[in-house]
Design a protein around this motif. Structure first.
Motif, PDB file in Angstrom:
ATOM      1  N   SER A 148      -2.068 -11.226  37.148  1.00  0.00           N
ATOM      2  CA  SER A 148      -2.727 -10.996  38.284  1.00  0.00           C
ATOM      3  C   SER A 148      -4.003  -9.826  37.127  1.00  0.00           C
ATOM      4  O   SER A 148      -4.728  -9.844  37.962  1.00  0.00           O
ATOM      5  CB  SER A 148      -1.324  -9.777  39.005  1.00  0.00           C
ATOM      6  N   GLN A 194       5.655  -6.936  50.733  1.00  0.00           N
ATOM      7  CA  GLN A 194       4.513  -7.695  49.848  1.00  0.00           C
ATOM      8  C   GLN A 194       3.848  -7.071  48.317  1.00  0.00           C
ATOM      9  O   GLN A 194       3.551  -5.408  49.402  1.00  0.00           O
ATOM     10  CB  GLN A 194       3.946  -8.491  51.207  1.00  0.00           C
ATOM     11  N   THR A 230       3.403 -12.424  47.863  1.00  0.00           N
ATOM     12  CA  THR A 230       2.309 -11.515  48.137  1.00  0.00           C
ATOM     13  C   THR A 230       1.319 -12.454  49.399  1.00  0.00           C
ATOM     14  O   THR A 230       2.404 -13.667  49.633  1.00  0.00           O
ATOM     15  CB  THR A 230       0.619 -12.074  47.625  1.00  0.00           C
ATOM     16  N   SER A 232       0.052 -14.531  50.244  1.00  0.00           N
ATOM     17  CA  SER A 232      -1.051 -15.728  50.542  1.00  0.00           C
ATOM     18  C   SER A 232       0.060 -16.792  48.789  1.00  0.00           C
ATOM     19  O   SER A 232      -0.150 -17.594  48.906  1.00  0.00           O
ATOM     20  CB  SER A 232      -2.188 -15.845  49.974  1.00  0.00           C
ATOM     21  N   LEU A 233       0.826 -16.495  48.495  1.00  0.00           N
ATOM     22  CA  LEU A 233       1.429 -17.321  47.101  1.00  0.00           C
ATOM     23  C   LEU A 233       3.036 -16.402  46.999  1.00  0.00           C
ATOM     24  O   LEU A 233       3.127 -15.079  46.903  1.00  0.00           O
ATOM     25  CB  LEU A 233       0.823 -16.669  45.598  1.00  0.00           C
ATOM     26  N   GLU A 263       5.873 -16.890  44.089  1.00  0.00           N
ATOM     27  CA  GLU A 263       6.632 -18.085  43.510  1.00  0.00           C
ATOM     28  C   GLU A 263       7.741 -17.170  42.979  1.00  0.00           C
ATOM     29  O   GLU A 263       8.113 -16.220  43.413  1.00  0.00           O
ATOM     30  CB  GLU A 263       5.451 -17.611  41.661  1.00  0.00           C
ATOM     31  N   SER A 285       6.593 -22.442  43.970  1.00  0.00           N
ATOM     32  CA  SER A 285       5.474 -22.129  43.899  1.00  0.00           C
ATOM     33  C   SER A 285       4.127 -22.382  44.843  1.00  0.00           C
ATOM     34  O   SER A 285       4.441 -23.443  45.374  1.00  0.00           O
ATOM     35  CB  SER A 285       4.206 -21.867  42.495  1.00  0.00           C
ATOM     36  N   ILE A 286       4.404 -21.307  46.341  1.00  0.00           N
ATOM     37  CA  ILE A 286       4.090 -22.241  47.422  1.00  0.00           C
ATOM     38  C   ILE A 286       2.671 -20.873  47.698  1.00  0.00           C
ATOM     39  O   ILE A 286       2.514 -19.478  47.614  1.00  0.00           O
ATOM     40  CB  ILE A 286       4.883 -22.454  48.730  1.00  0.00           C
ATOM     41  N   THR A 287       1.544 -21.933  48.632  1.00  0.00           N
ATOM     42  CA  THR A 287       0.814 -20.970  49.442  1.00  0.00           C
ATOM     43  C   THR A 287       0.331 -21.321  50.488  1.00  0.00           C
ATOM     44  O   THR A 287       0.815 -22.160  51.847  1.00  0.00           O
ATOM     45  CB  THR A 287      -1.185 -21.315  48.478  1.00  0.00           C
ATOM     46  N   GLY A 288       0.140 -20.026  51.130  1.00  0.00           N
ATOM     47  CA  GLY A 288      -0.342 -20.026  52.206  1.00  0.00           C
ATOM     48  C   GLY A 288      -0.400 -18.741  53.230  1.00  0.00           C
ATOM     49  O   GLY A 288      -1.069 -17.936  52.664  1.00  0.00           O
TER      50      GLY A 288
END
Ligand SMILES: [Ca+2]
Ligand SMILES: [Ca+2]
Ligand SMILES: [Ca+2]
Length: 250
Positions: A12, A69, A177, A179-180, A182, A192-195
């Motif tokens: 990070s 978050q 977070t 947007s991510l 894991e 591991s996903i983003t959104g």
């Protein structure tokens, strides 16, 4: 602090921020203020740093009831029985009483031990799903059926078709977070996903599985994403080298 958590935090820093404050070692989370929802029996263990869910019943959540978050969460999970083969796991972005909320919006990380036909086919393995509405004893929770509010987003890289083992303790590390997301199991990245993920609490999840112990829960605030100072580019190669060395010895 475990190696994986350190790697997440250093990652990070490289990606977005430099923290000038030394990070204190995380303390085990006190679970005595957490909230139970649904059809479970969450029994705090001595010291309030561990909790065991004892019932074979409908979906149940035990959560920290605060926005989580921007945190890295870690701990251990163990199923302390040979009985049954059903769902254990976590929720992220959960709000109190979301199990029965038709407007609920959160992430479900669930892990089943064995394949089983009940409300549709419940598949063994670890997956992450979006919950959009009520989560009940039906094909949504059991088979990740979108028509019952559960849409599977991804299955785990190595454990997507592998059940958990009775009496085995697994280390987990979760990055949450906006947007991510894991998930690491025993130090290995599995999901591991983003959104664009909604805010809400971190919690434990059981469905139809008794005697699930959660212990050693730690929560660390991630460095917030800020513009990277020029100095970061000087430090980044050294940090990358450091992480590379650490990964080689795993
Ligand atoms: Ca079993
Ligand atoms: Ca079963
Ligand atoms: Ca069961």
């Amino acid at each position: 602090m475990k190696k994986t958590l350190q790697n997440i935090l250093f990652g990070s820093i490289i990606l977005g921020a430099i923290s000038t404050t030394a990070m204190a070692a995380p303390q085990p989370v006190d679970l005595s203020s957490w909230k139970a929802n649904g059809n479970g029996n969450w029994v705090l263990q001595s010291g309030n740093n561990a909790v065991k869910q004892t019932l074979n019943n409908n979906p149940t959540v035990f959560h920290n009831n605060k926005n989580s978050q921007g945190t890295a969460l870690s701990g251990q999970i163990t199923v302390e029985t040979t009985s049954d083969d059903d769902y254990i796991g976590f929720v992220l972005g959960y709000n109190n009483n979301d199990l029965t909320n038709s407007s609920a919006d959160y992430l479900l990380i669930d892990w089943k031990q064995g394949n089983q036909n009940y409300n549709g086919t419940g598949k063994k393995g670890l997956a992450i799903s979006q919950v959009s509405g009520v989560l009940g004893d039906n094909s949504g929770a059991w088979a990740h059926d979108p028509s019952n509010n559960v849409t599977e987003l991804a299955r785990a890289t190595n454990l997507g078709d592998t059940g958990w083992v009775d009496y085995e303790t697994y280390d987990f590390d979760i990055t949450f977070t906006s947007s991510l997301v894991e998930v690491f199991v025993n130090g290995i990245k599995e999901l591991s996903i983003t959104g664009a993920f909604s805010n809400g609490s971190f919690g434990f999840y059981n469905y139809s599985q008794p005697n699930v112990l959660y212990a050693g829960i730690e929560e660390v605030t991630l460095p917030s994403a800020v513009p990277v100072p020029a100095a970061a580019f000087m430090f980044a190669p050294a940090l990358l080298g450091f992480i590379g060395l650490r990964r080689k010895v795993k």
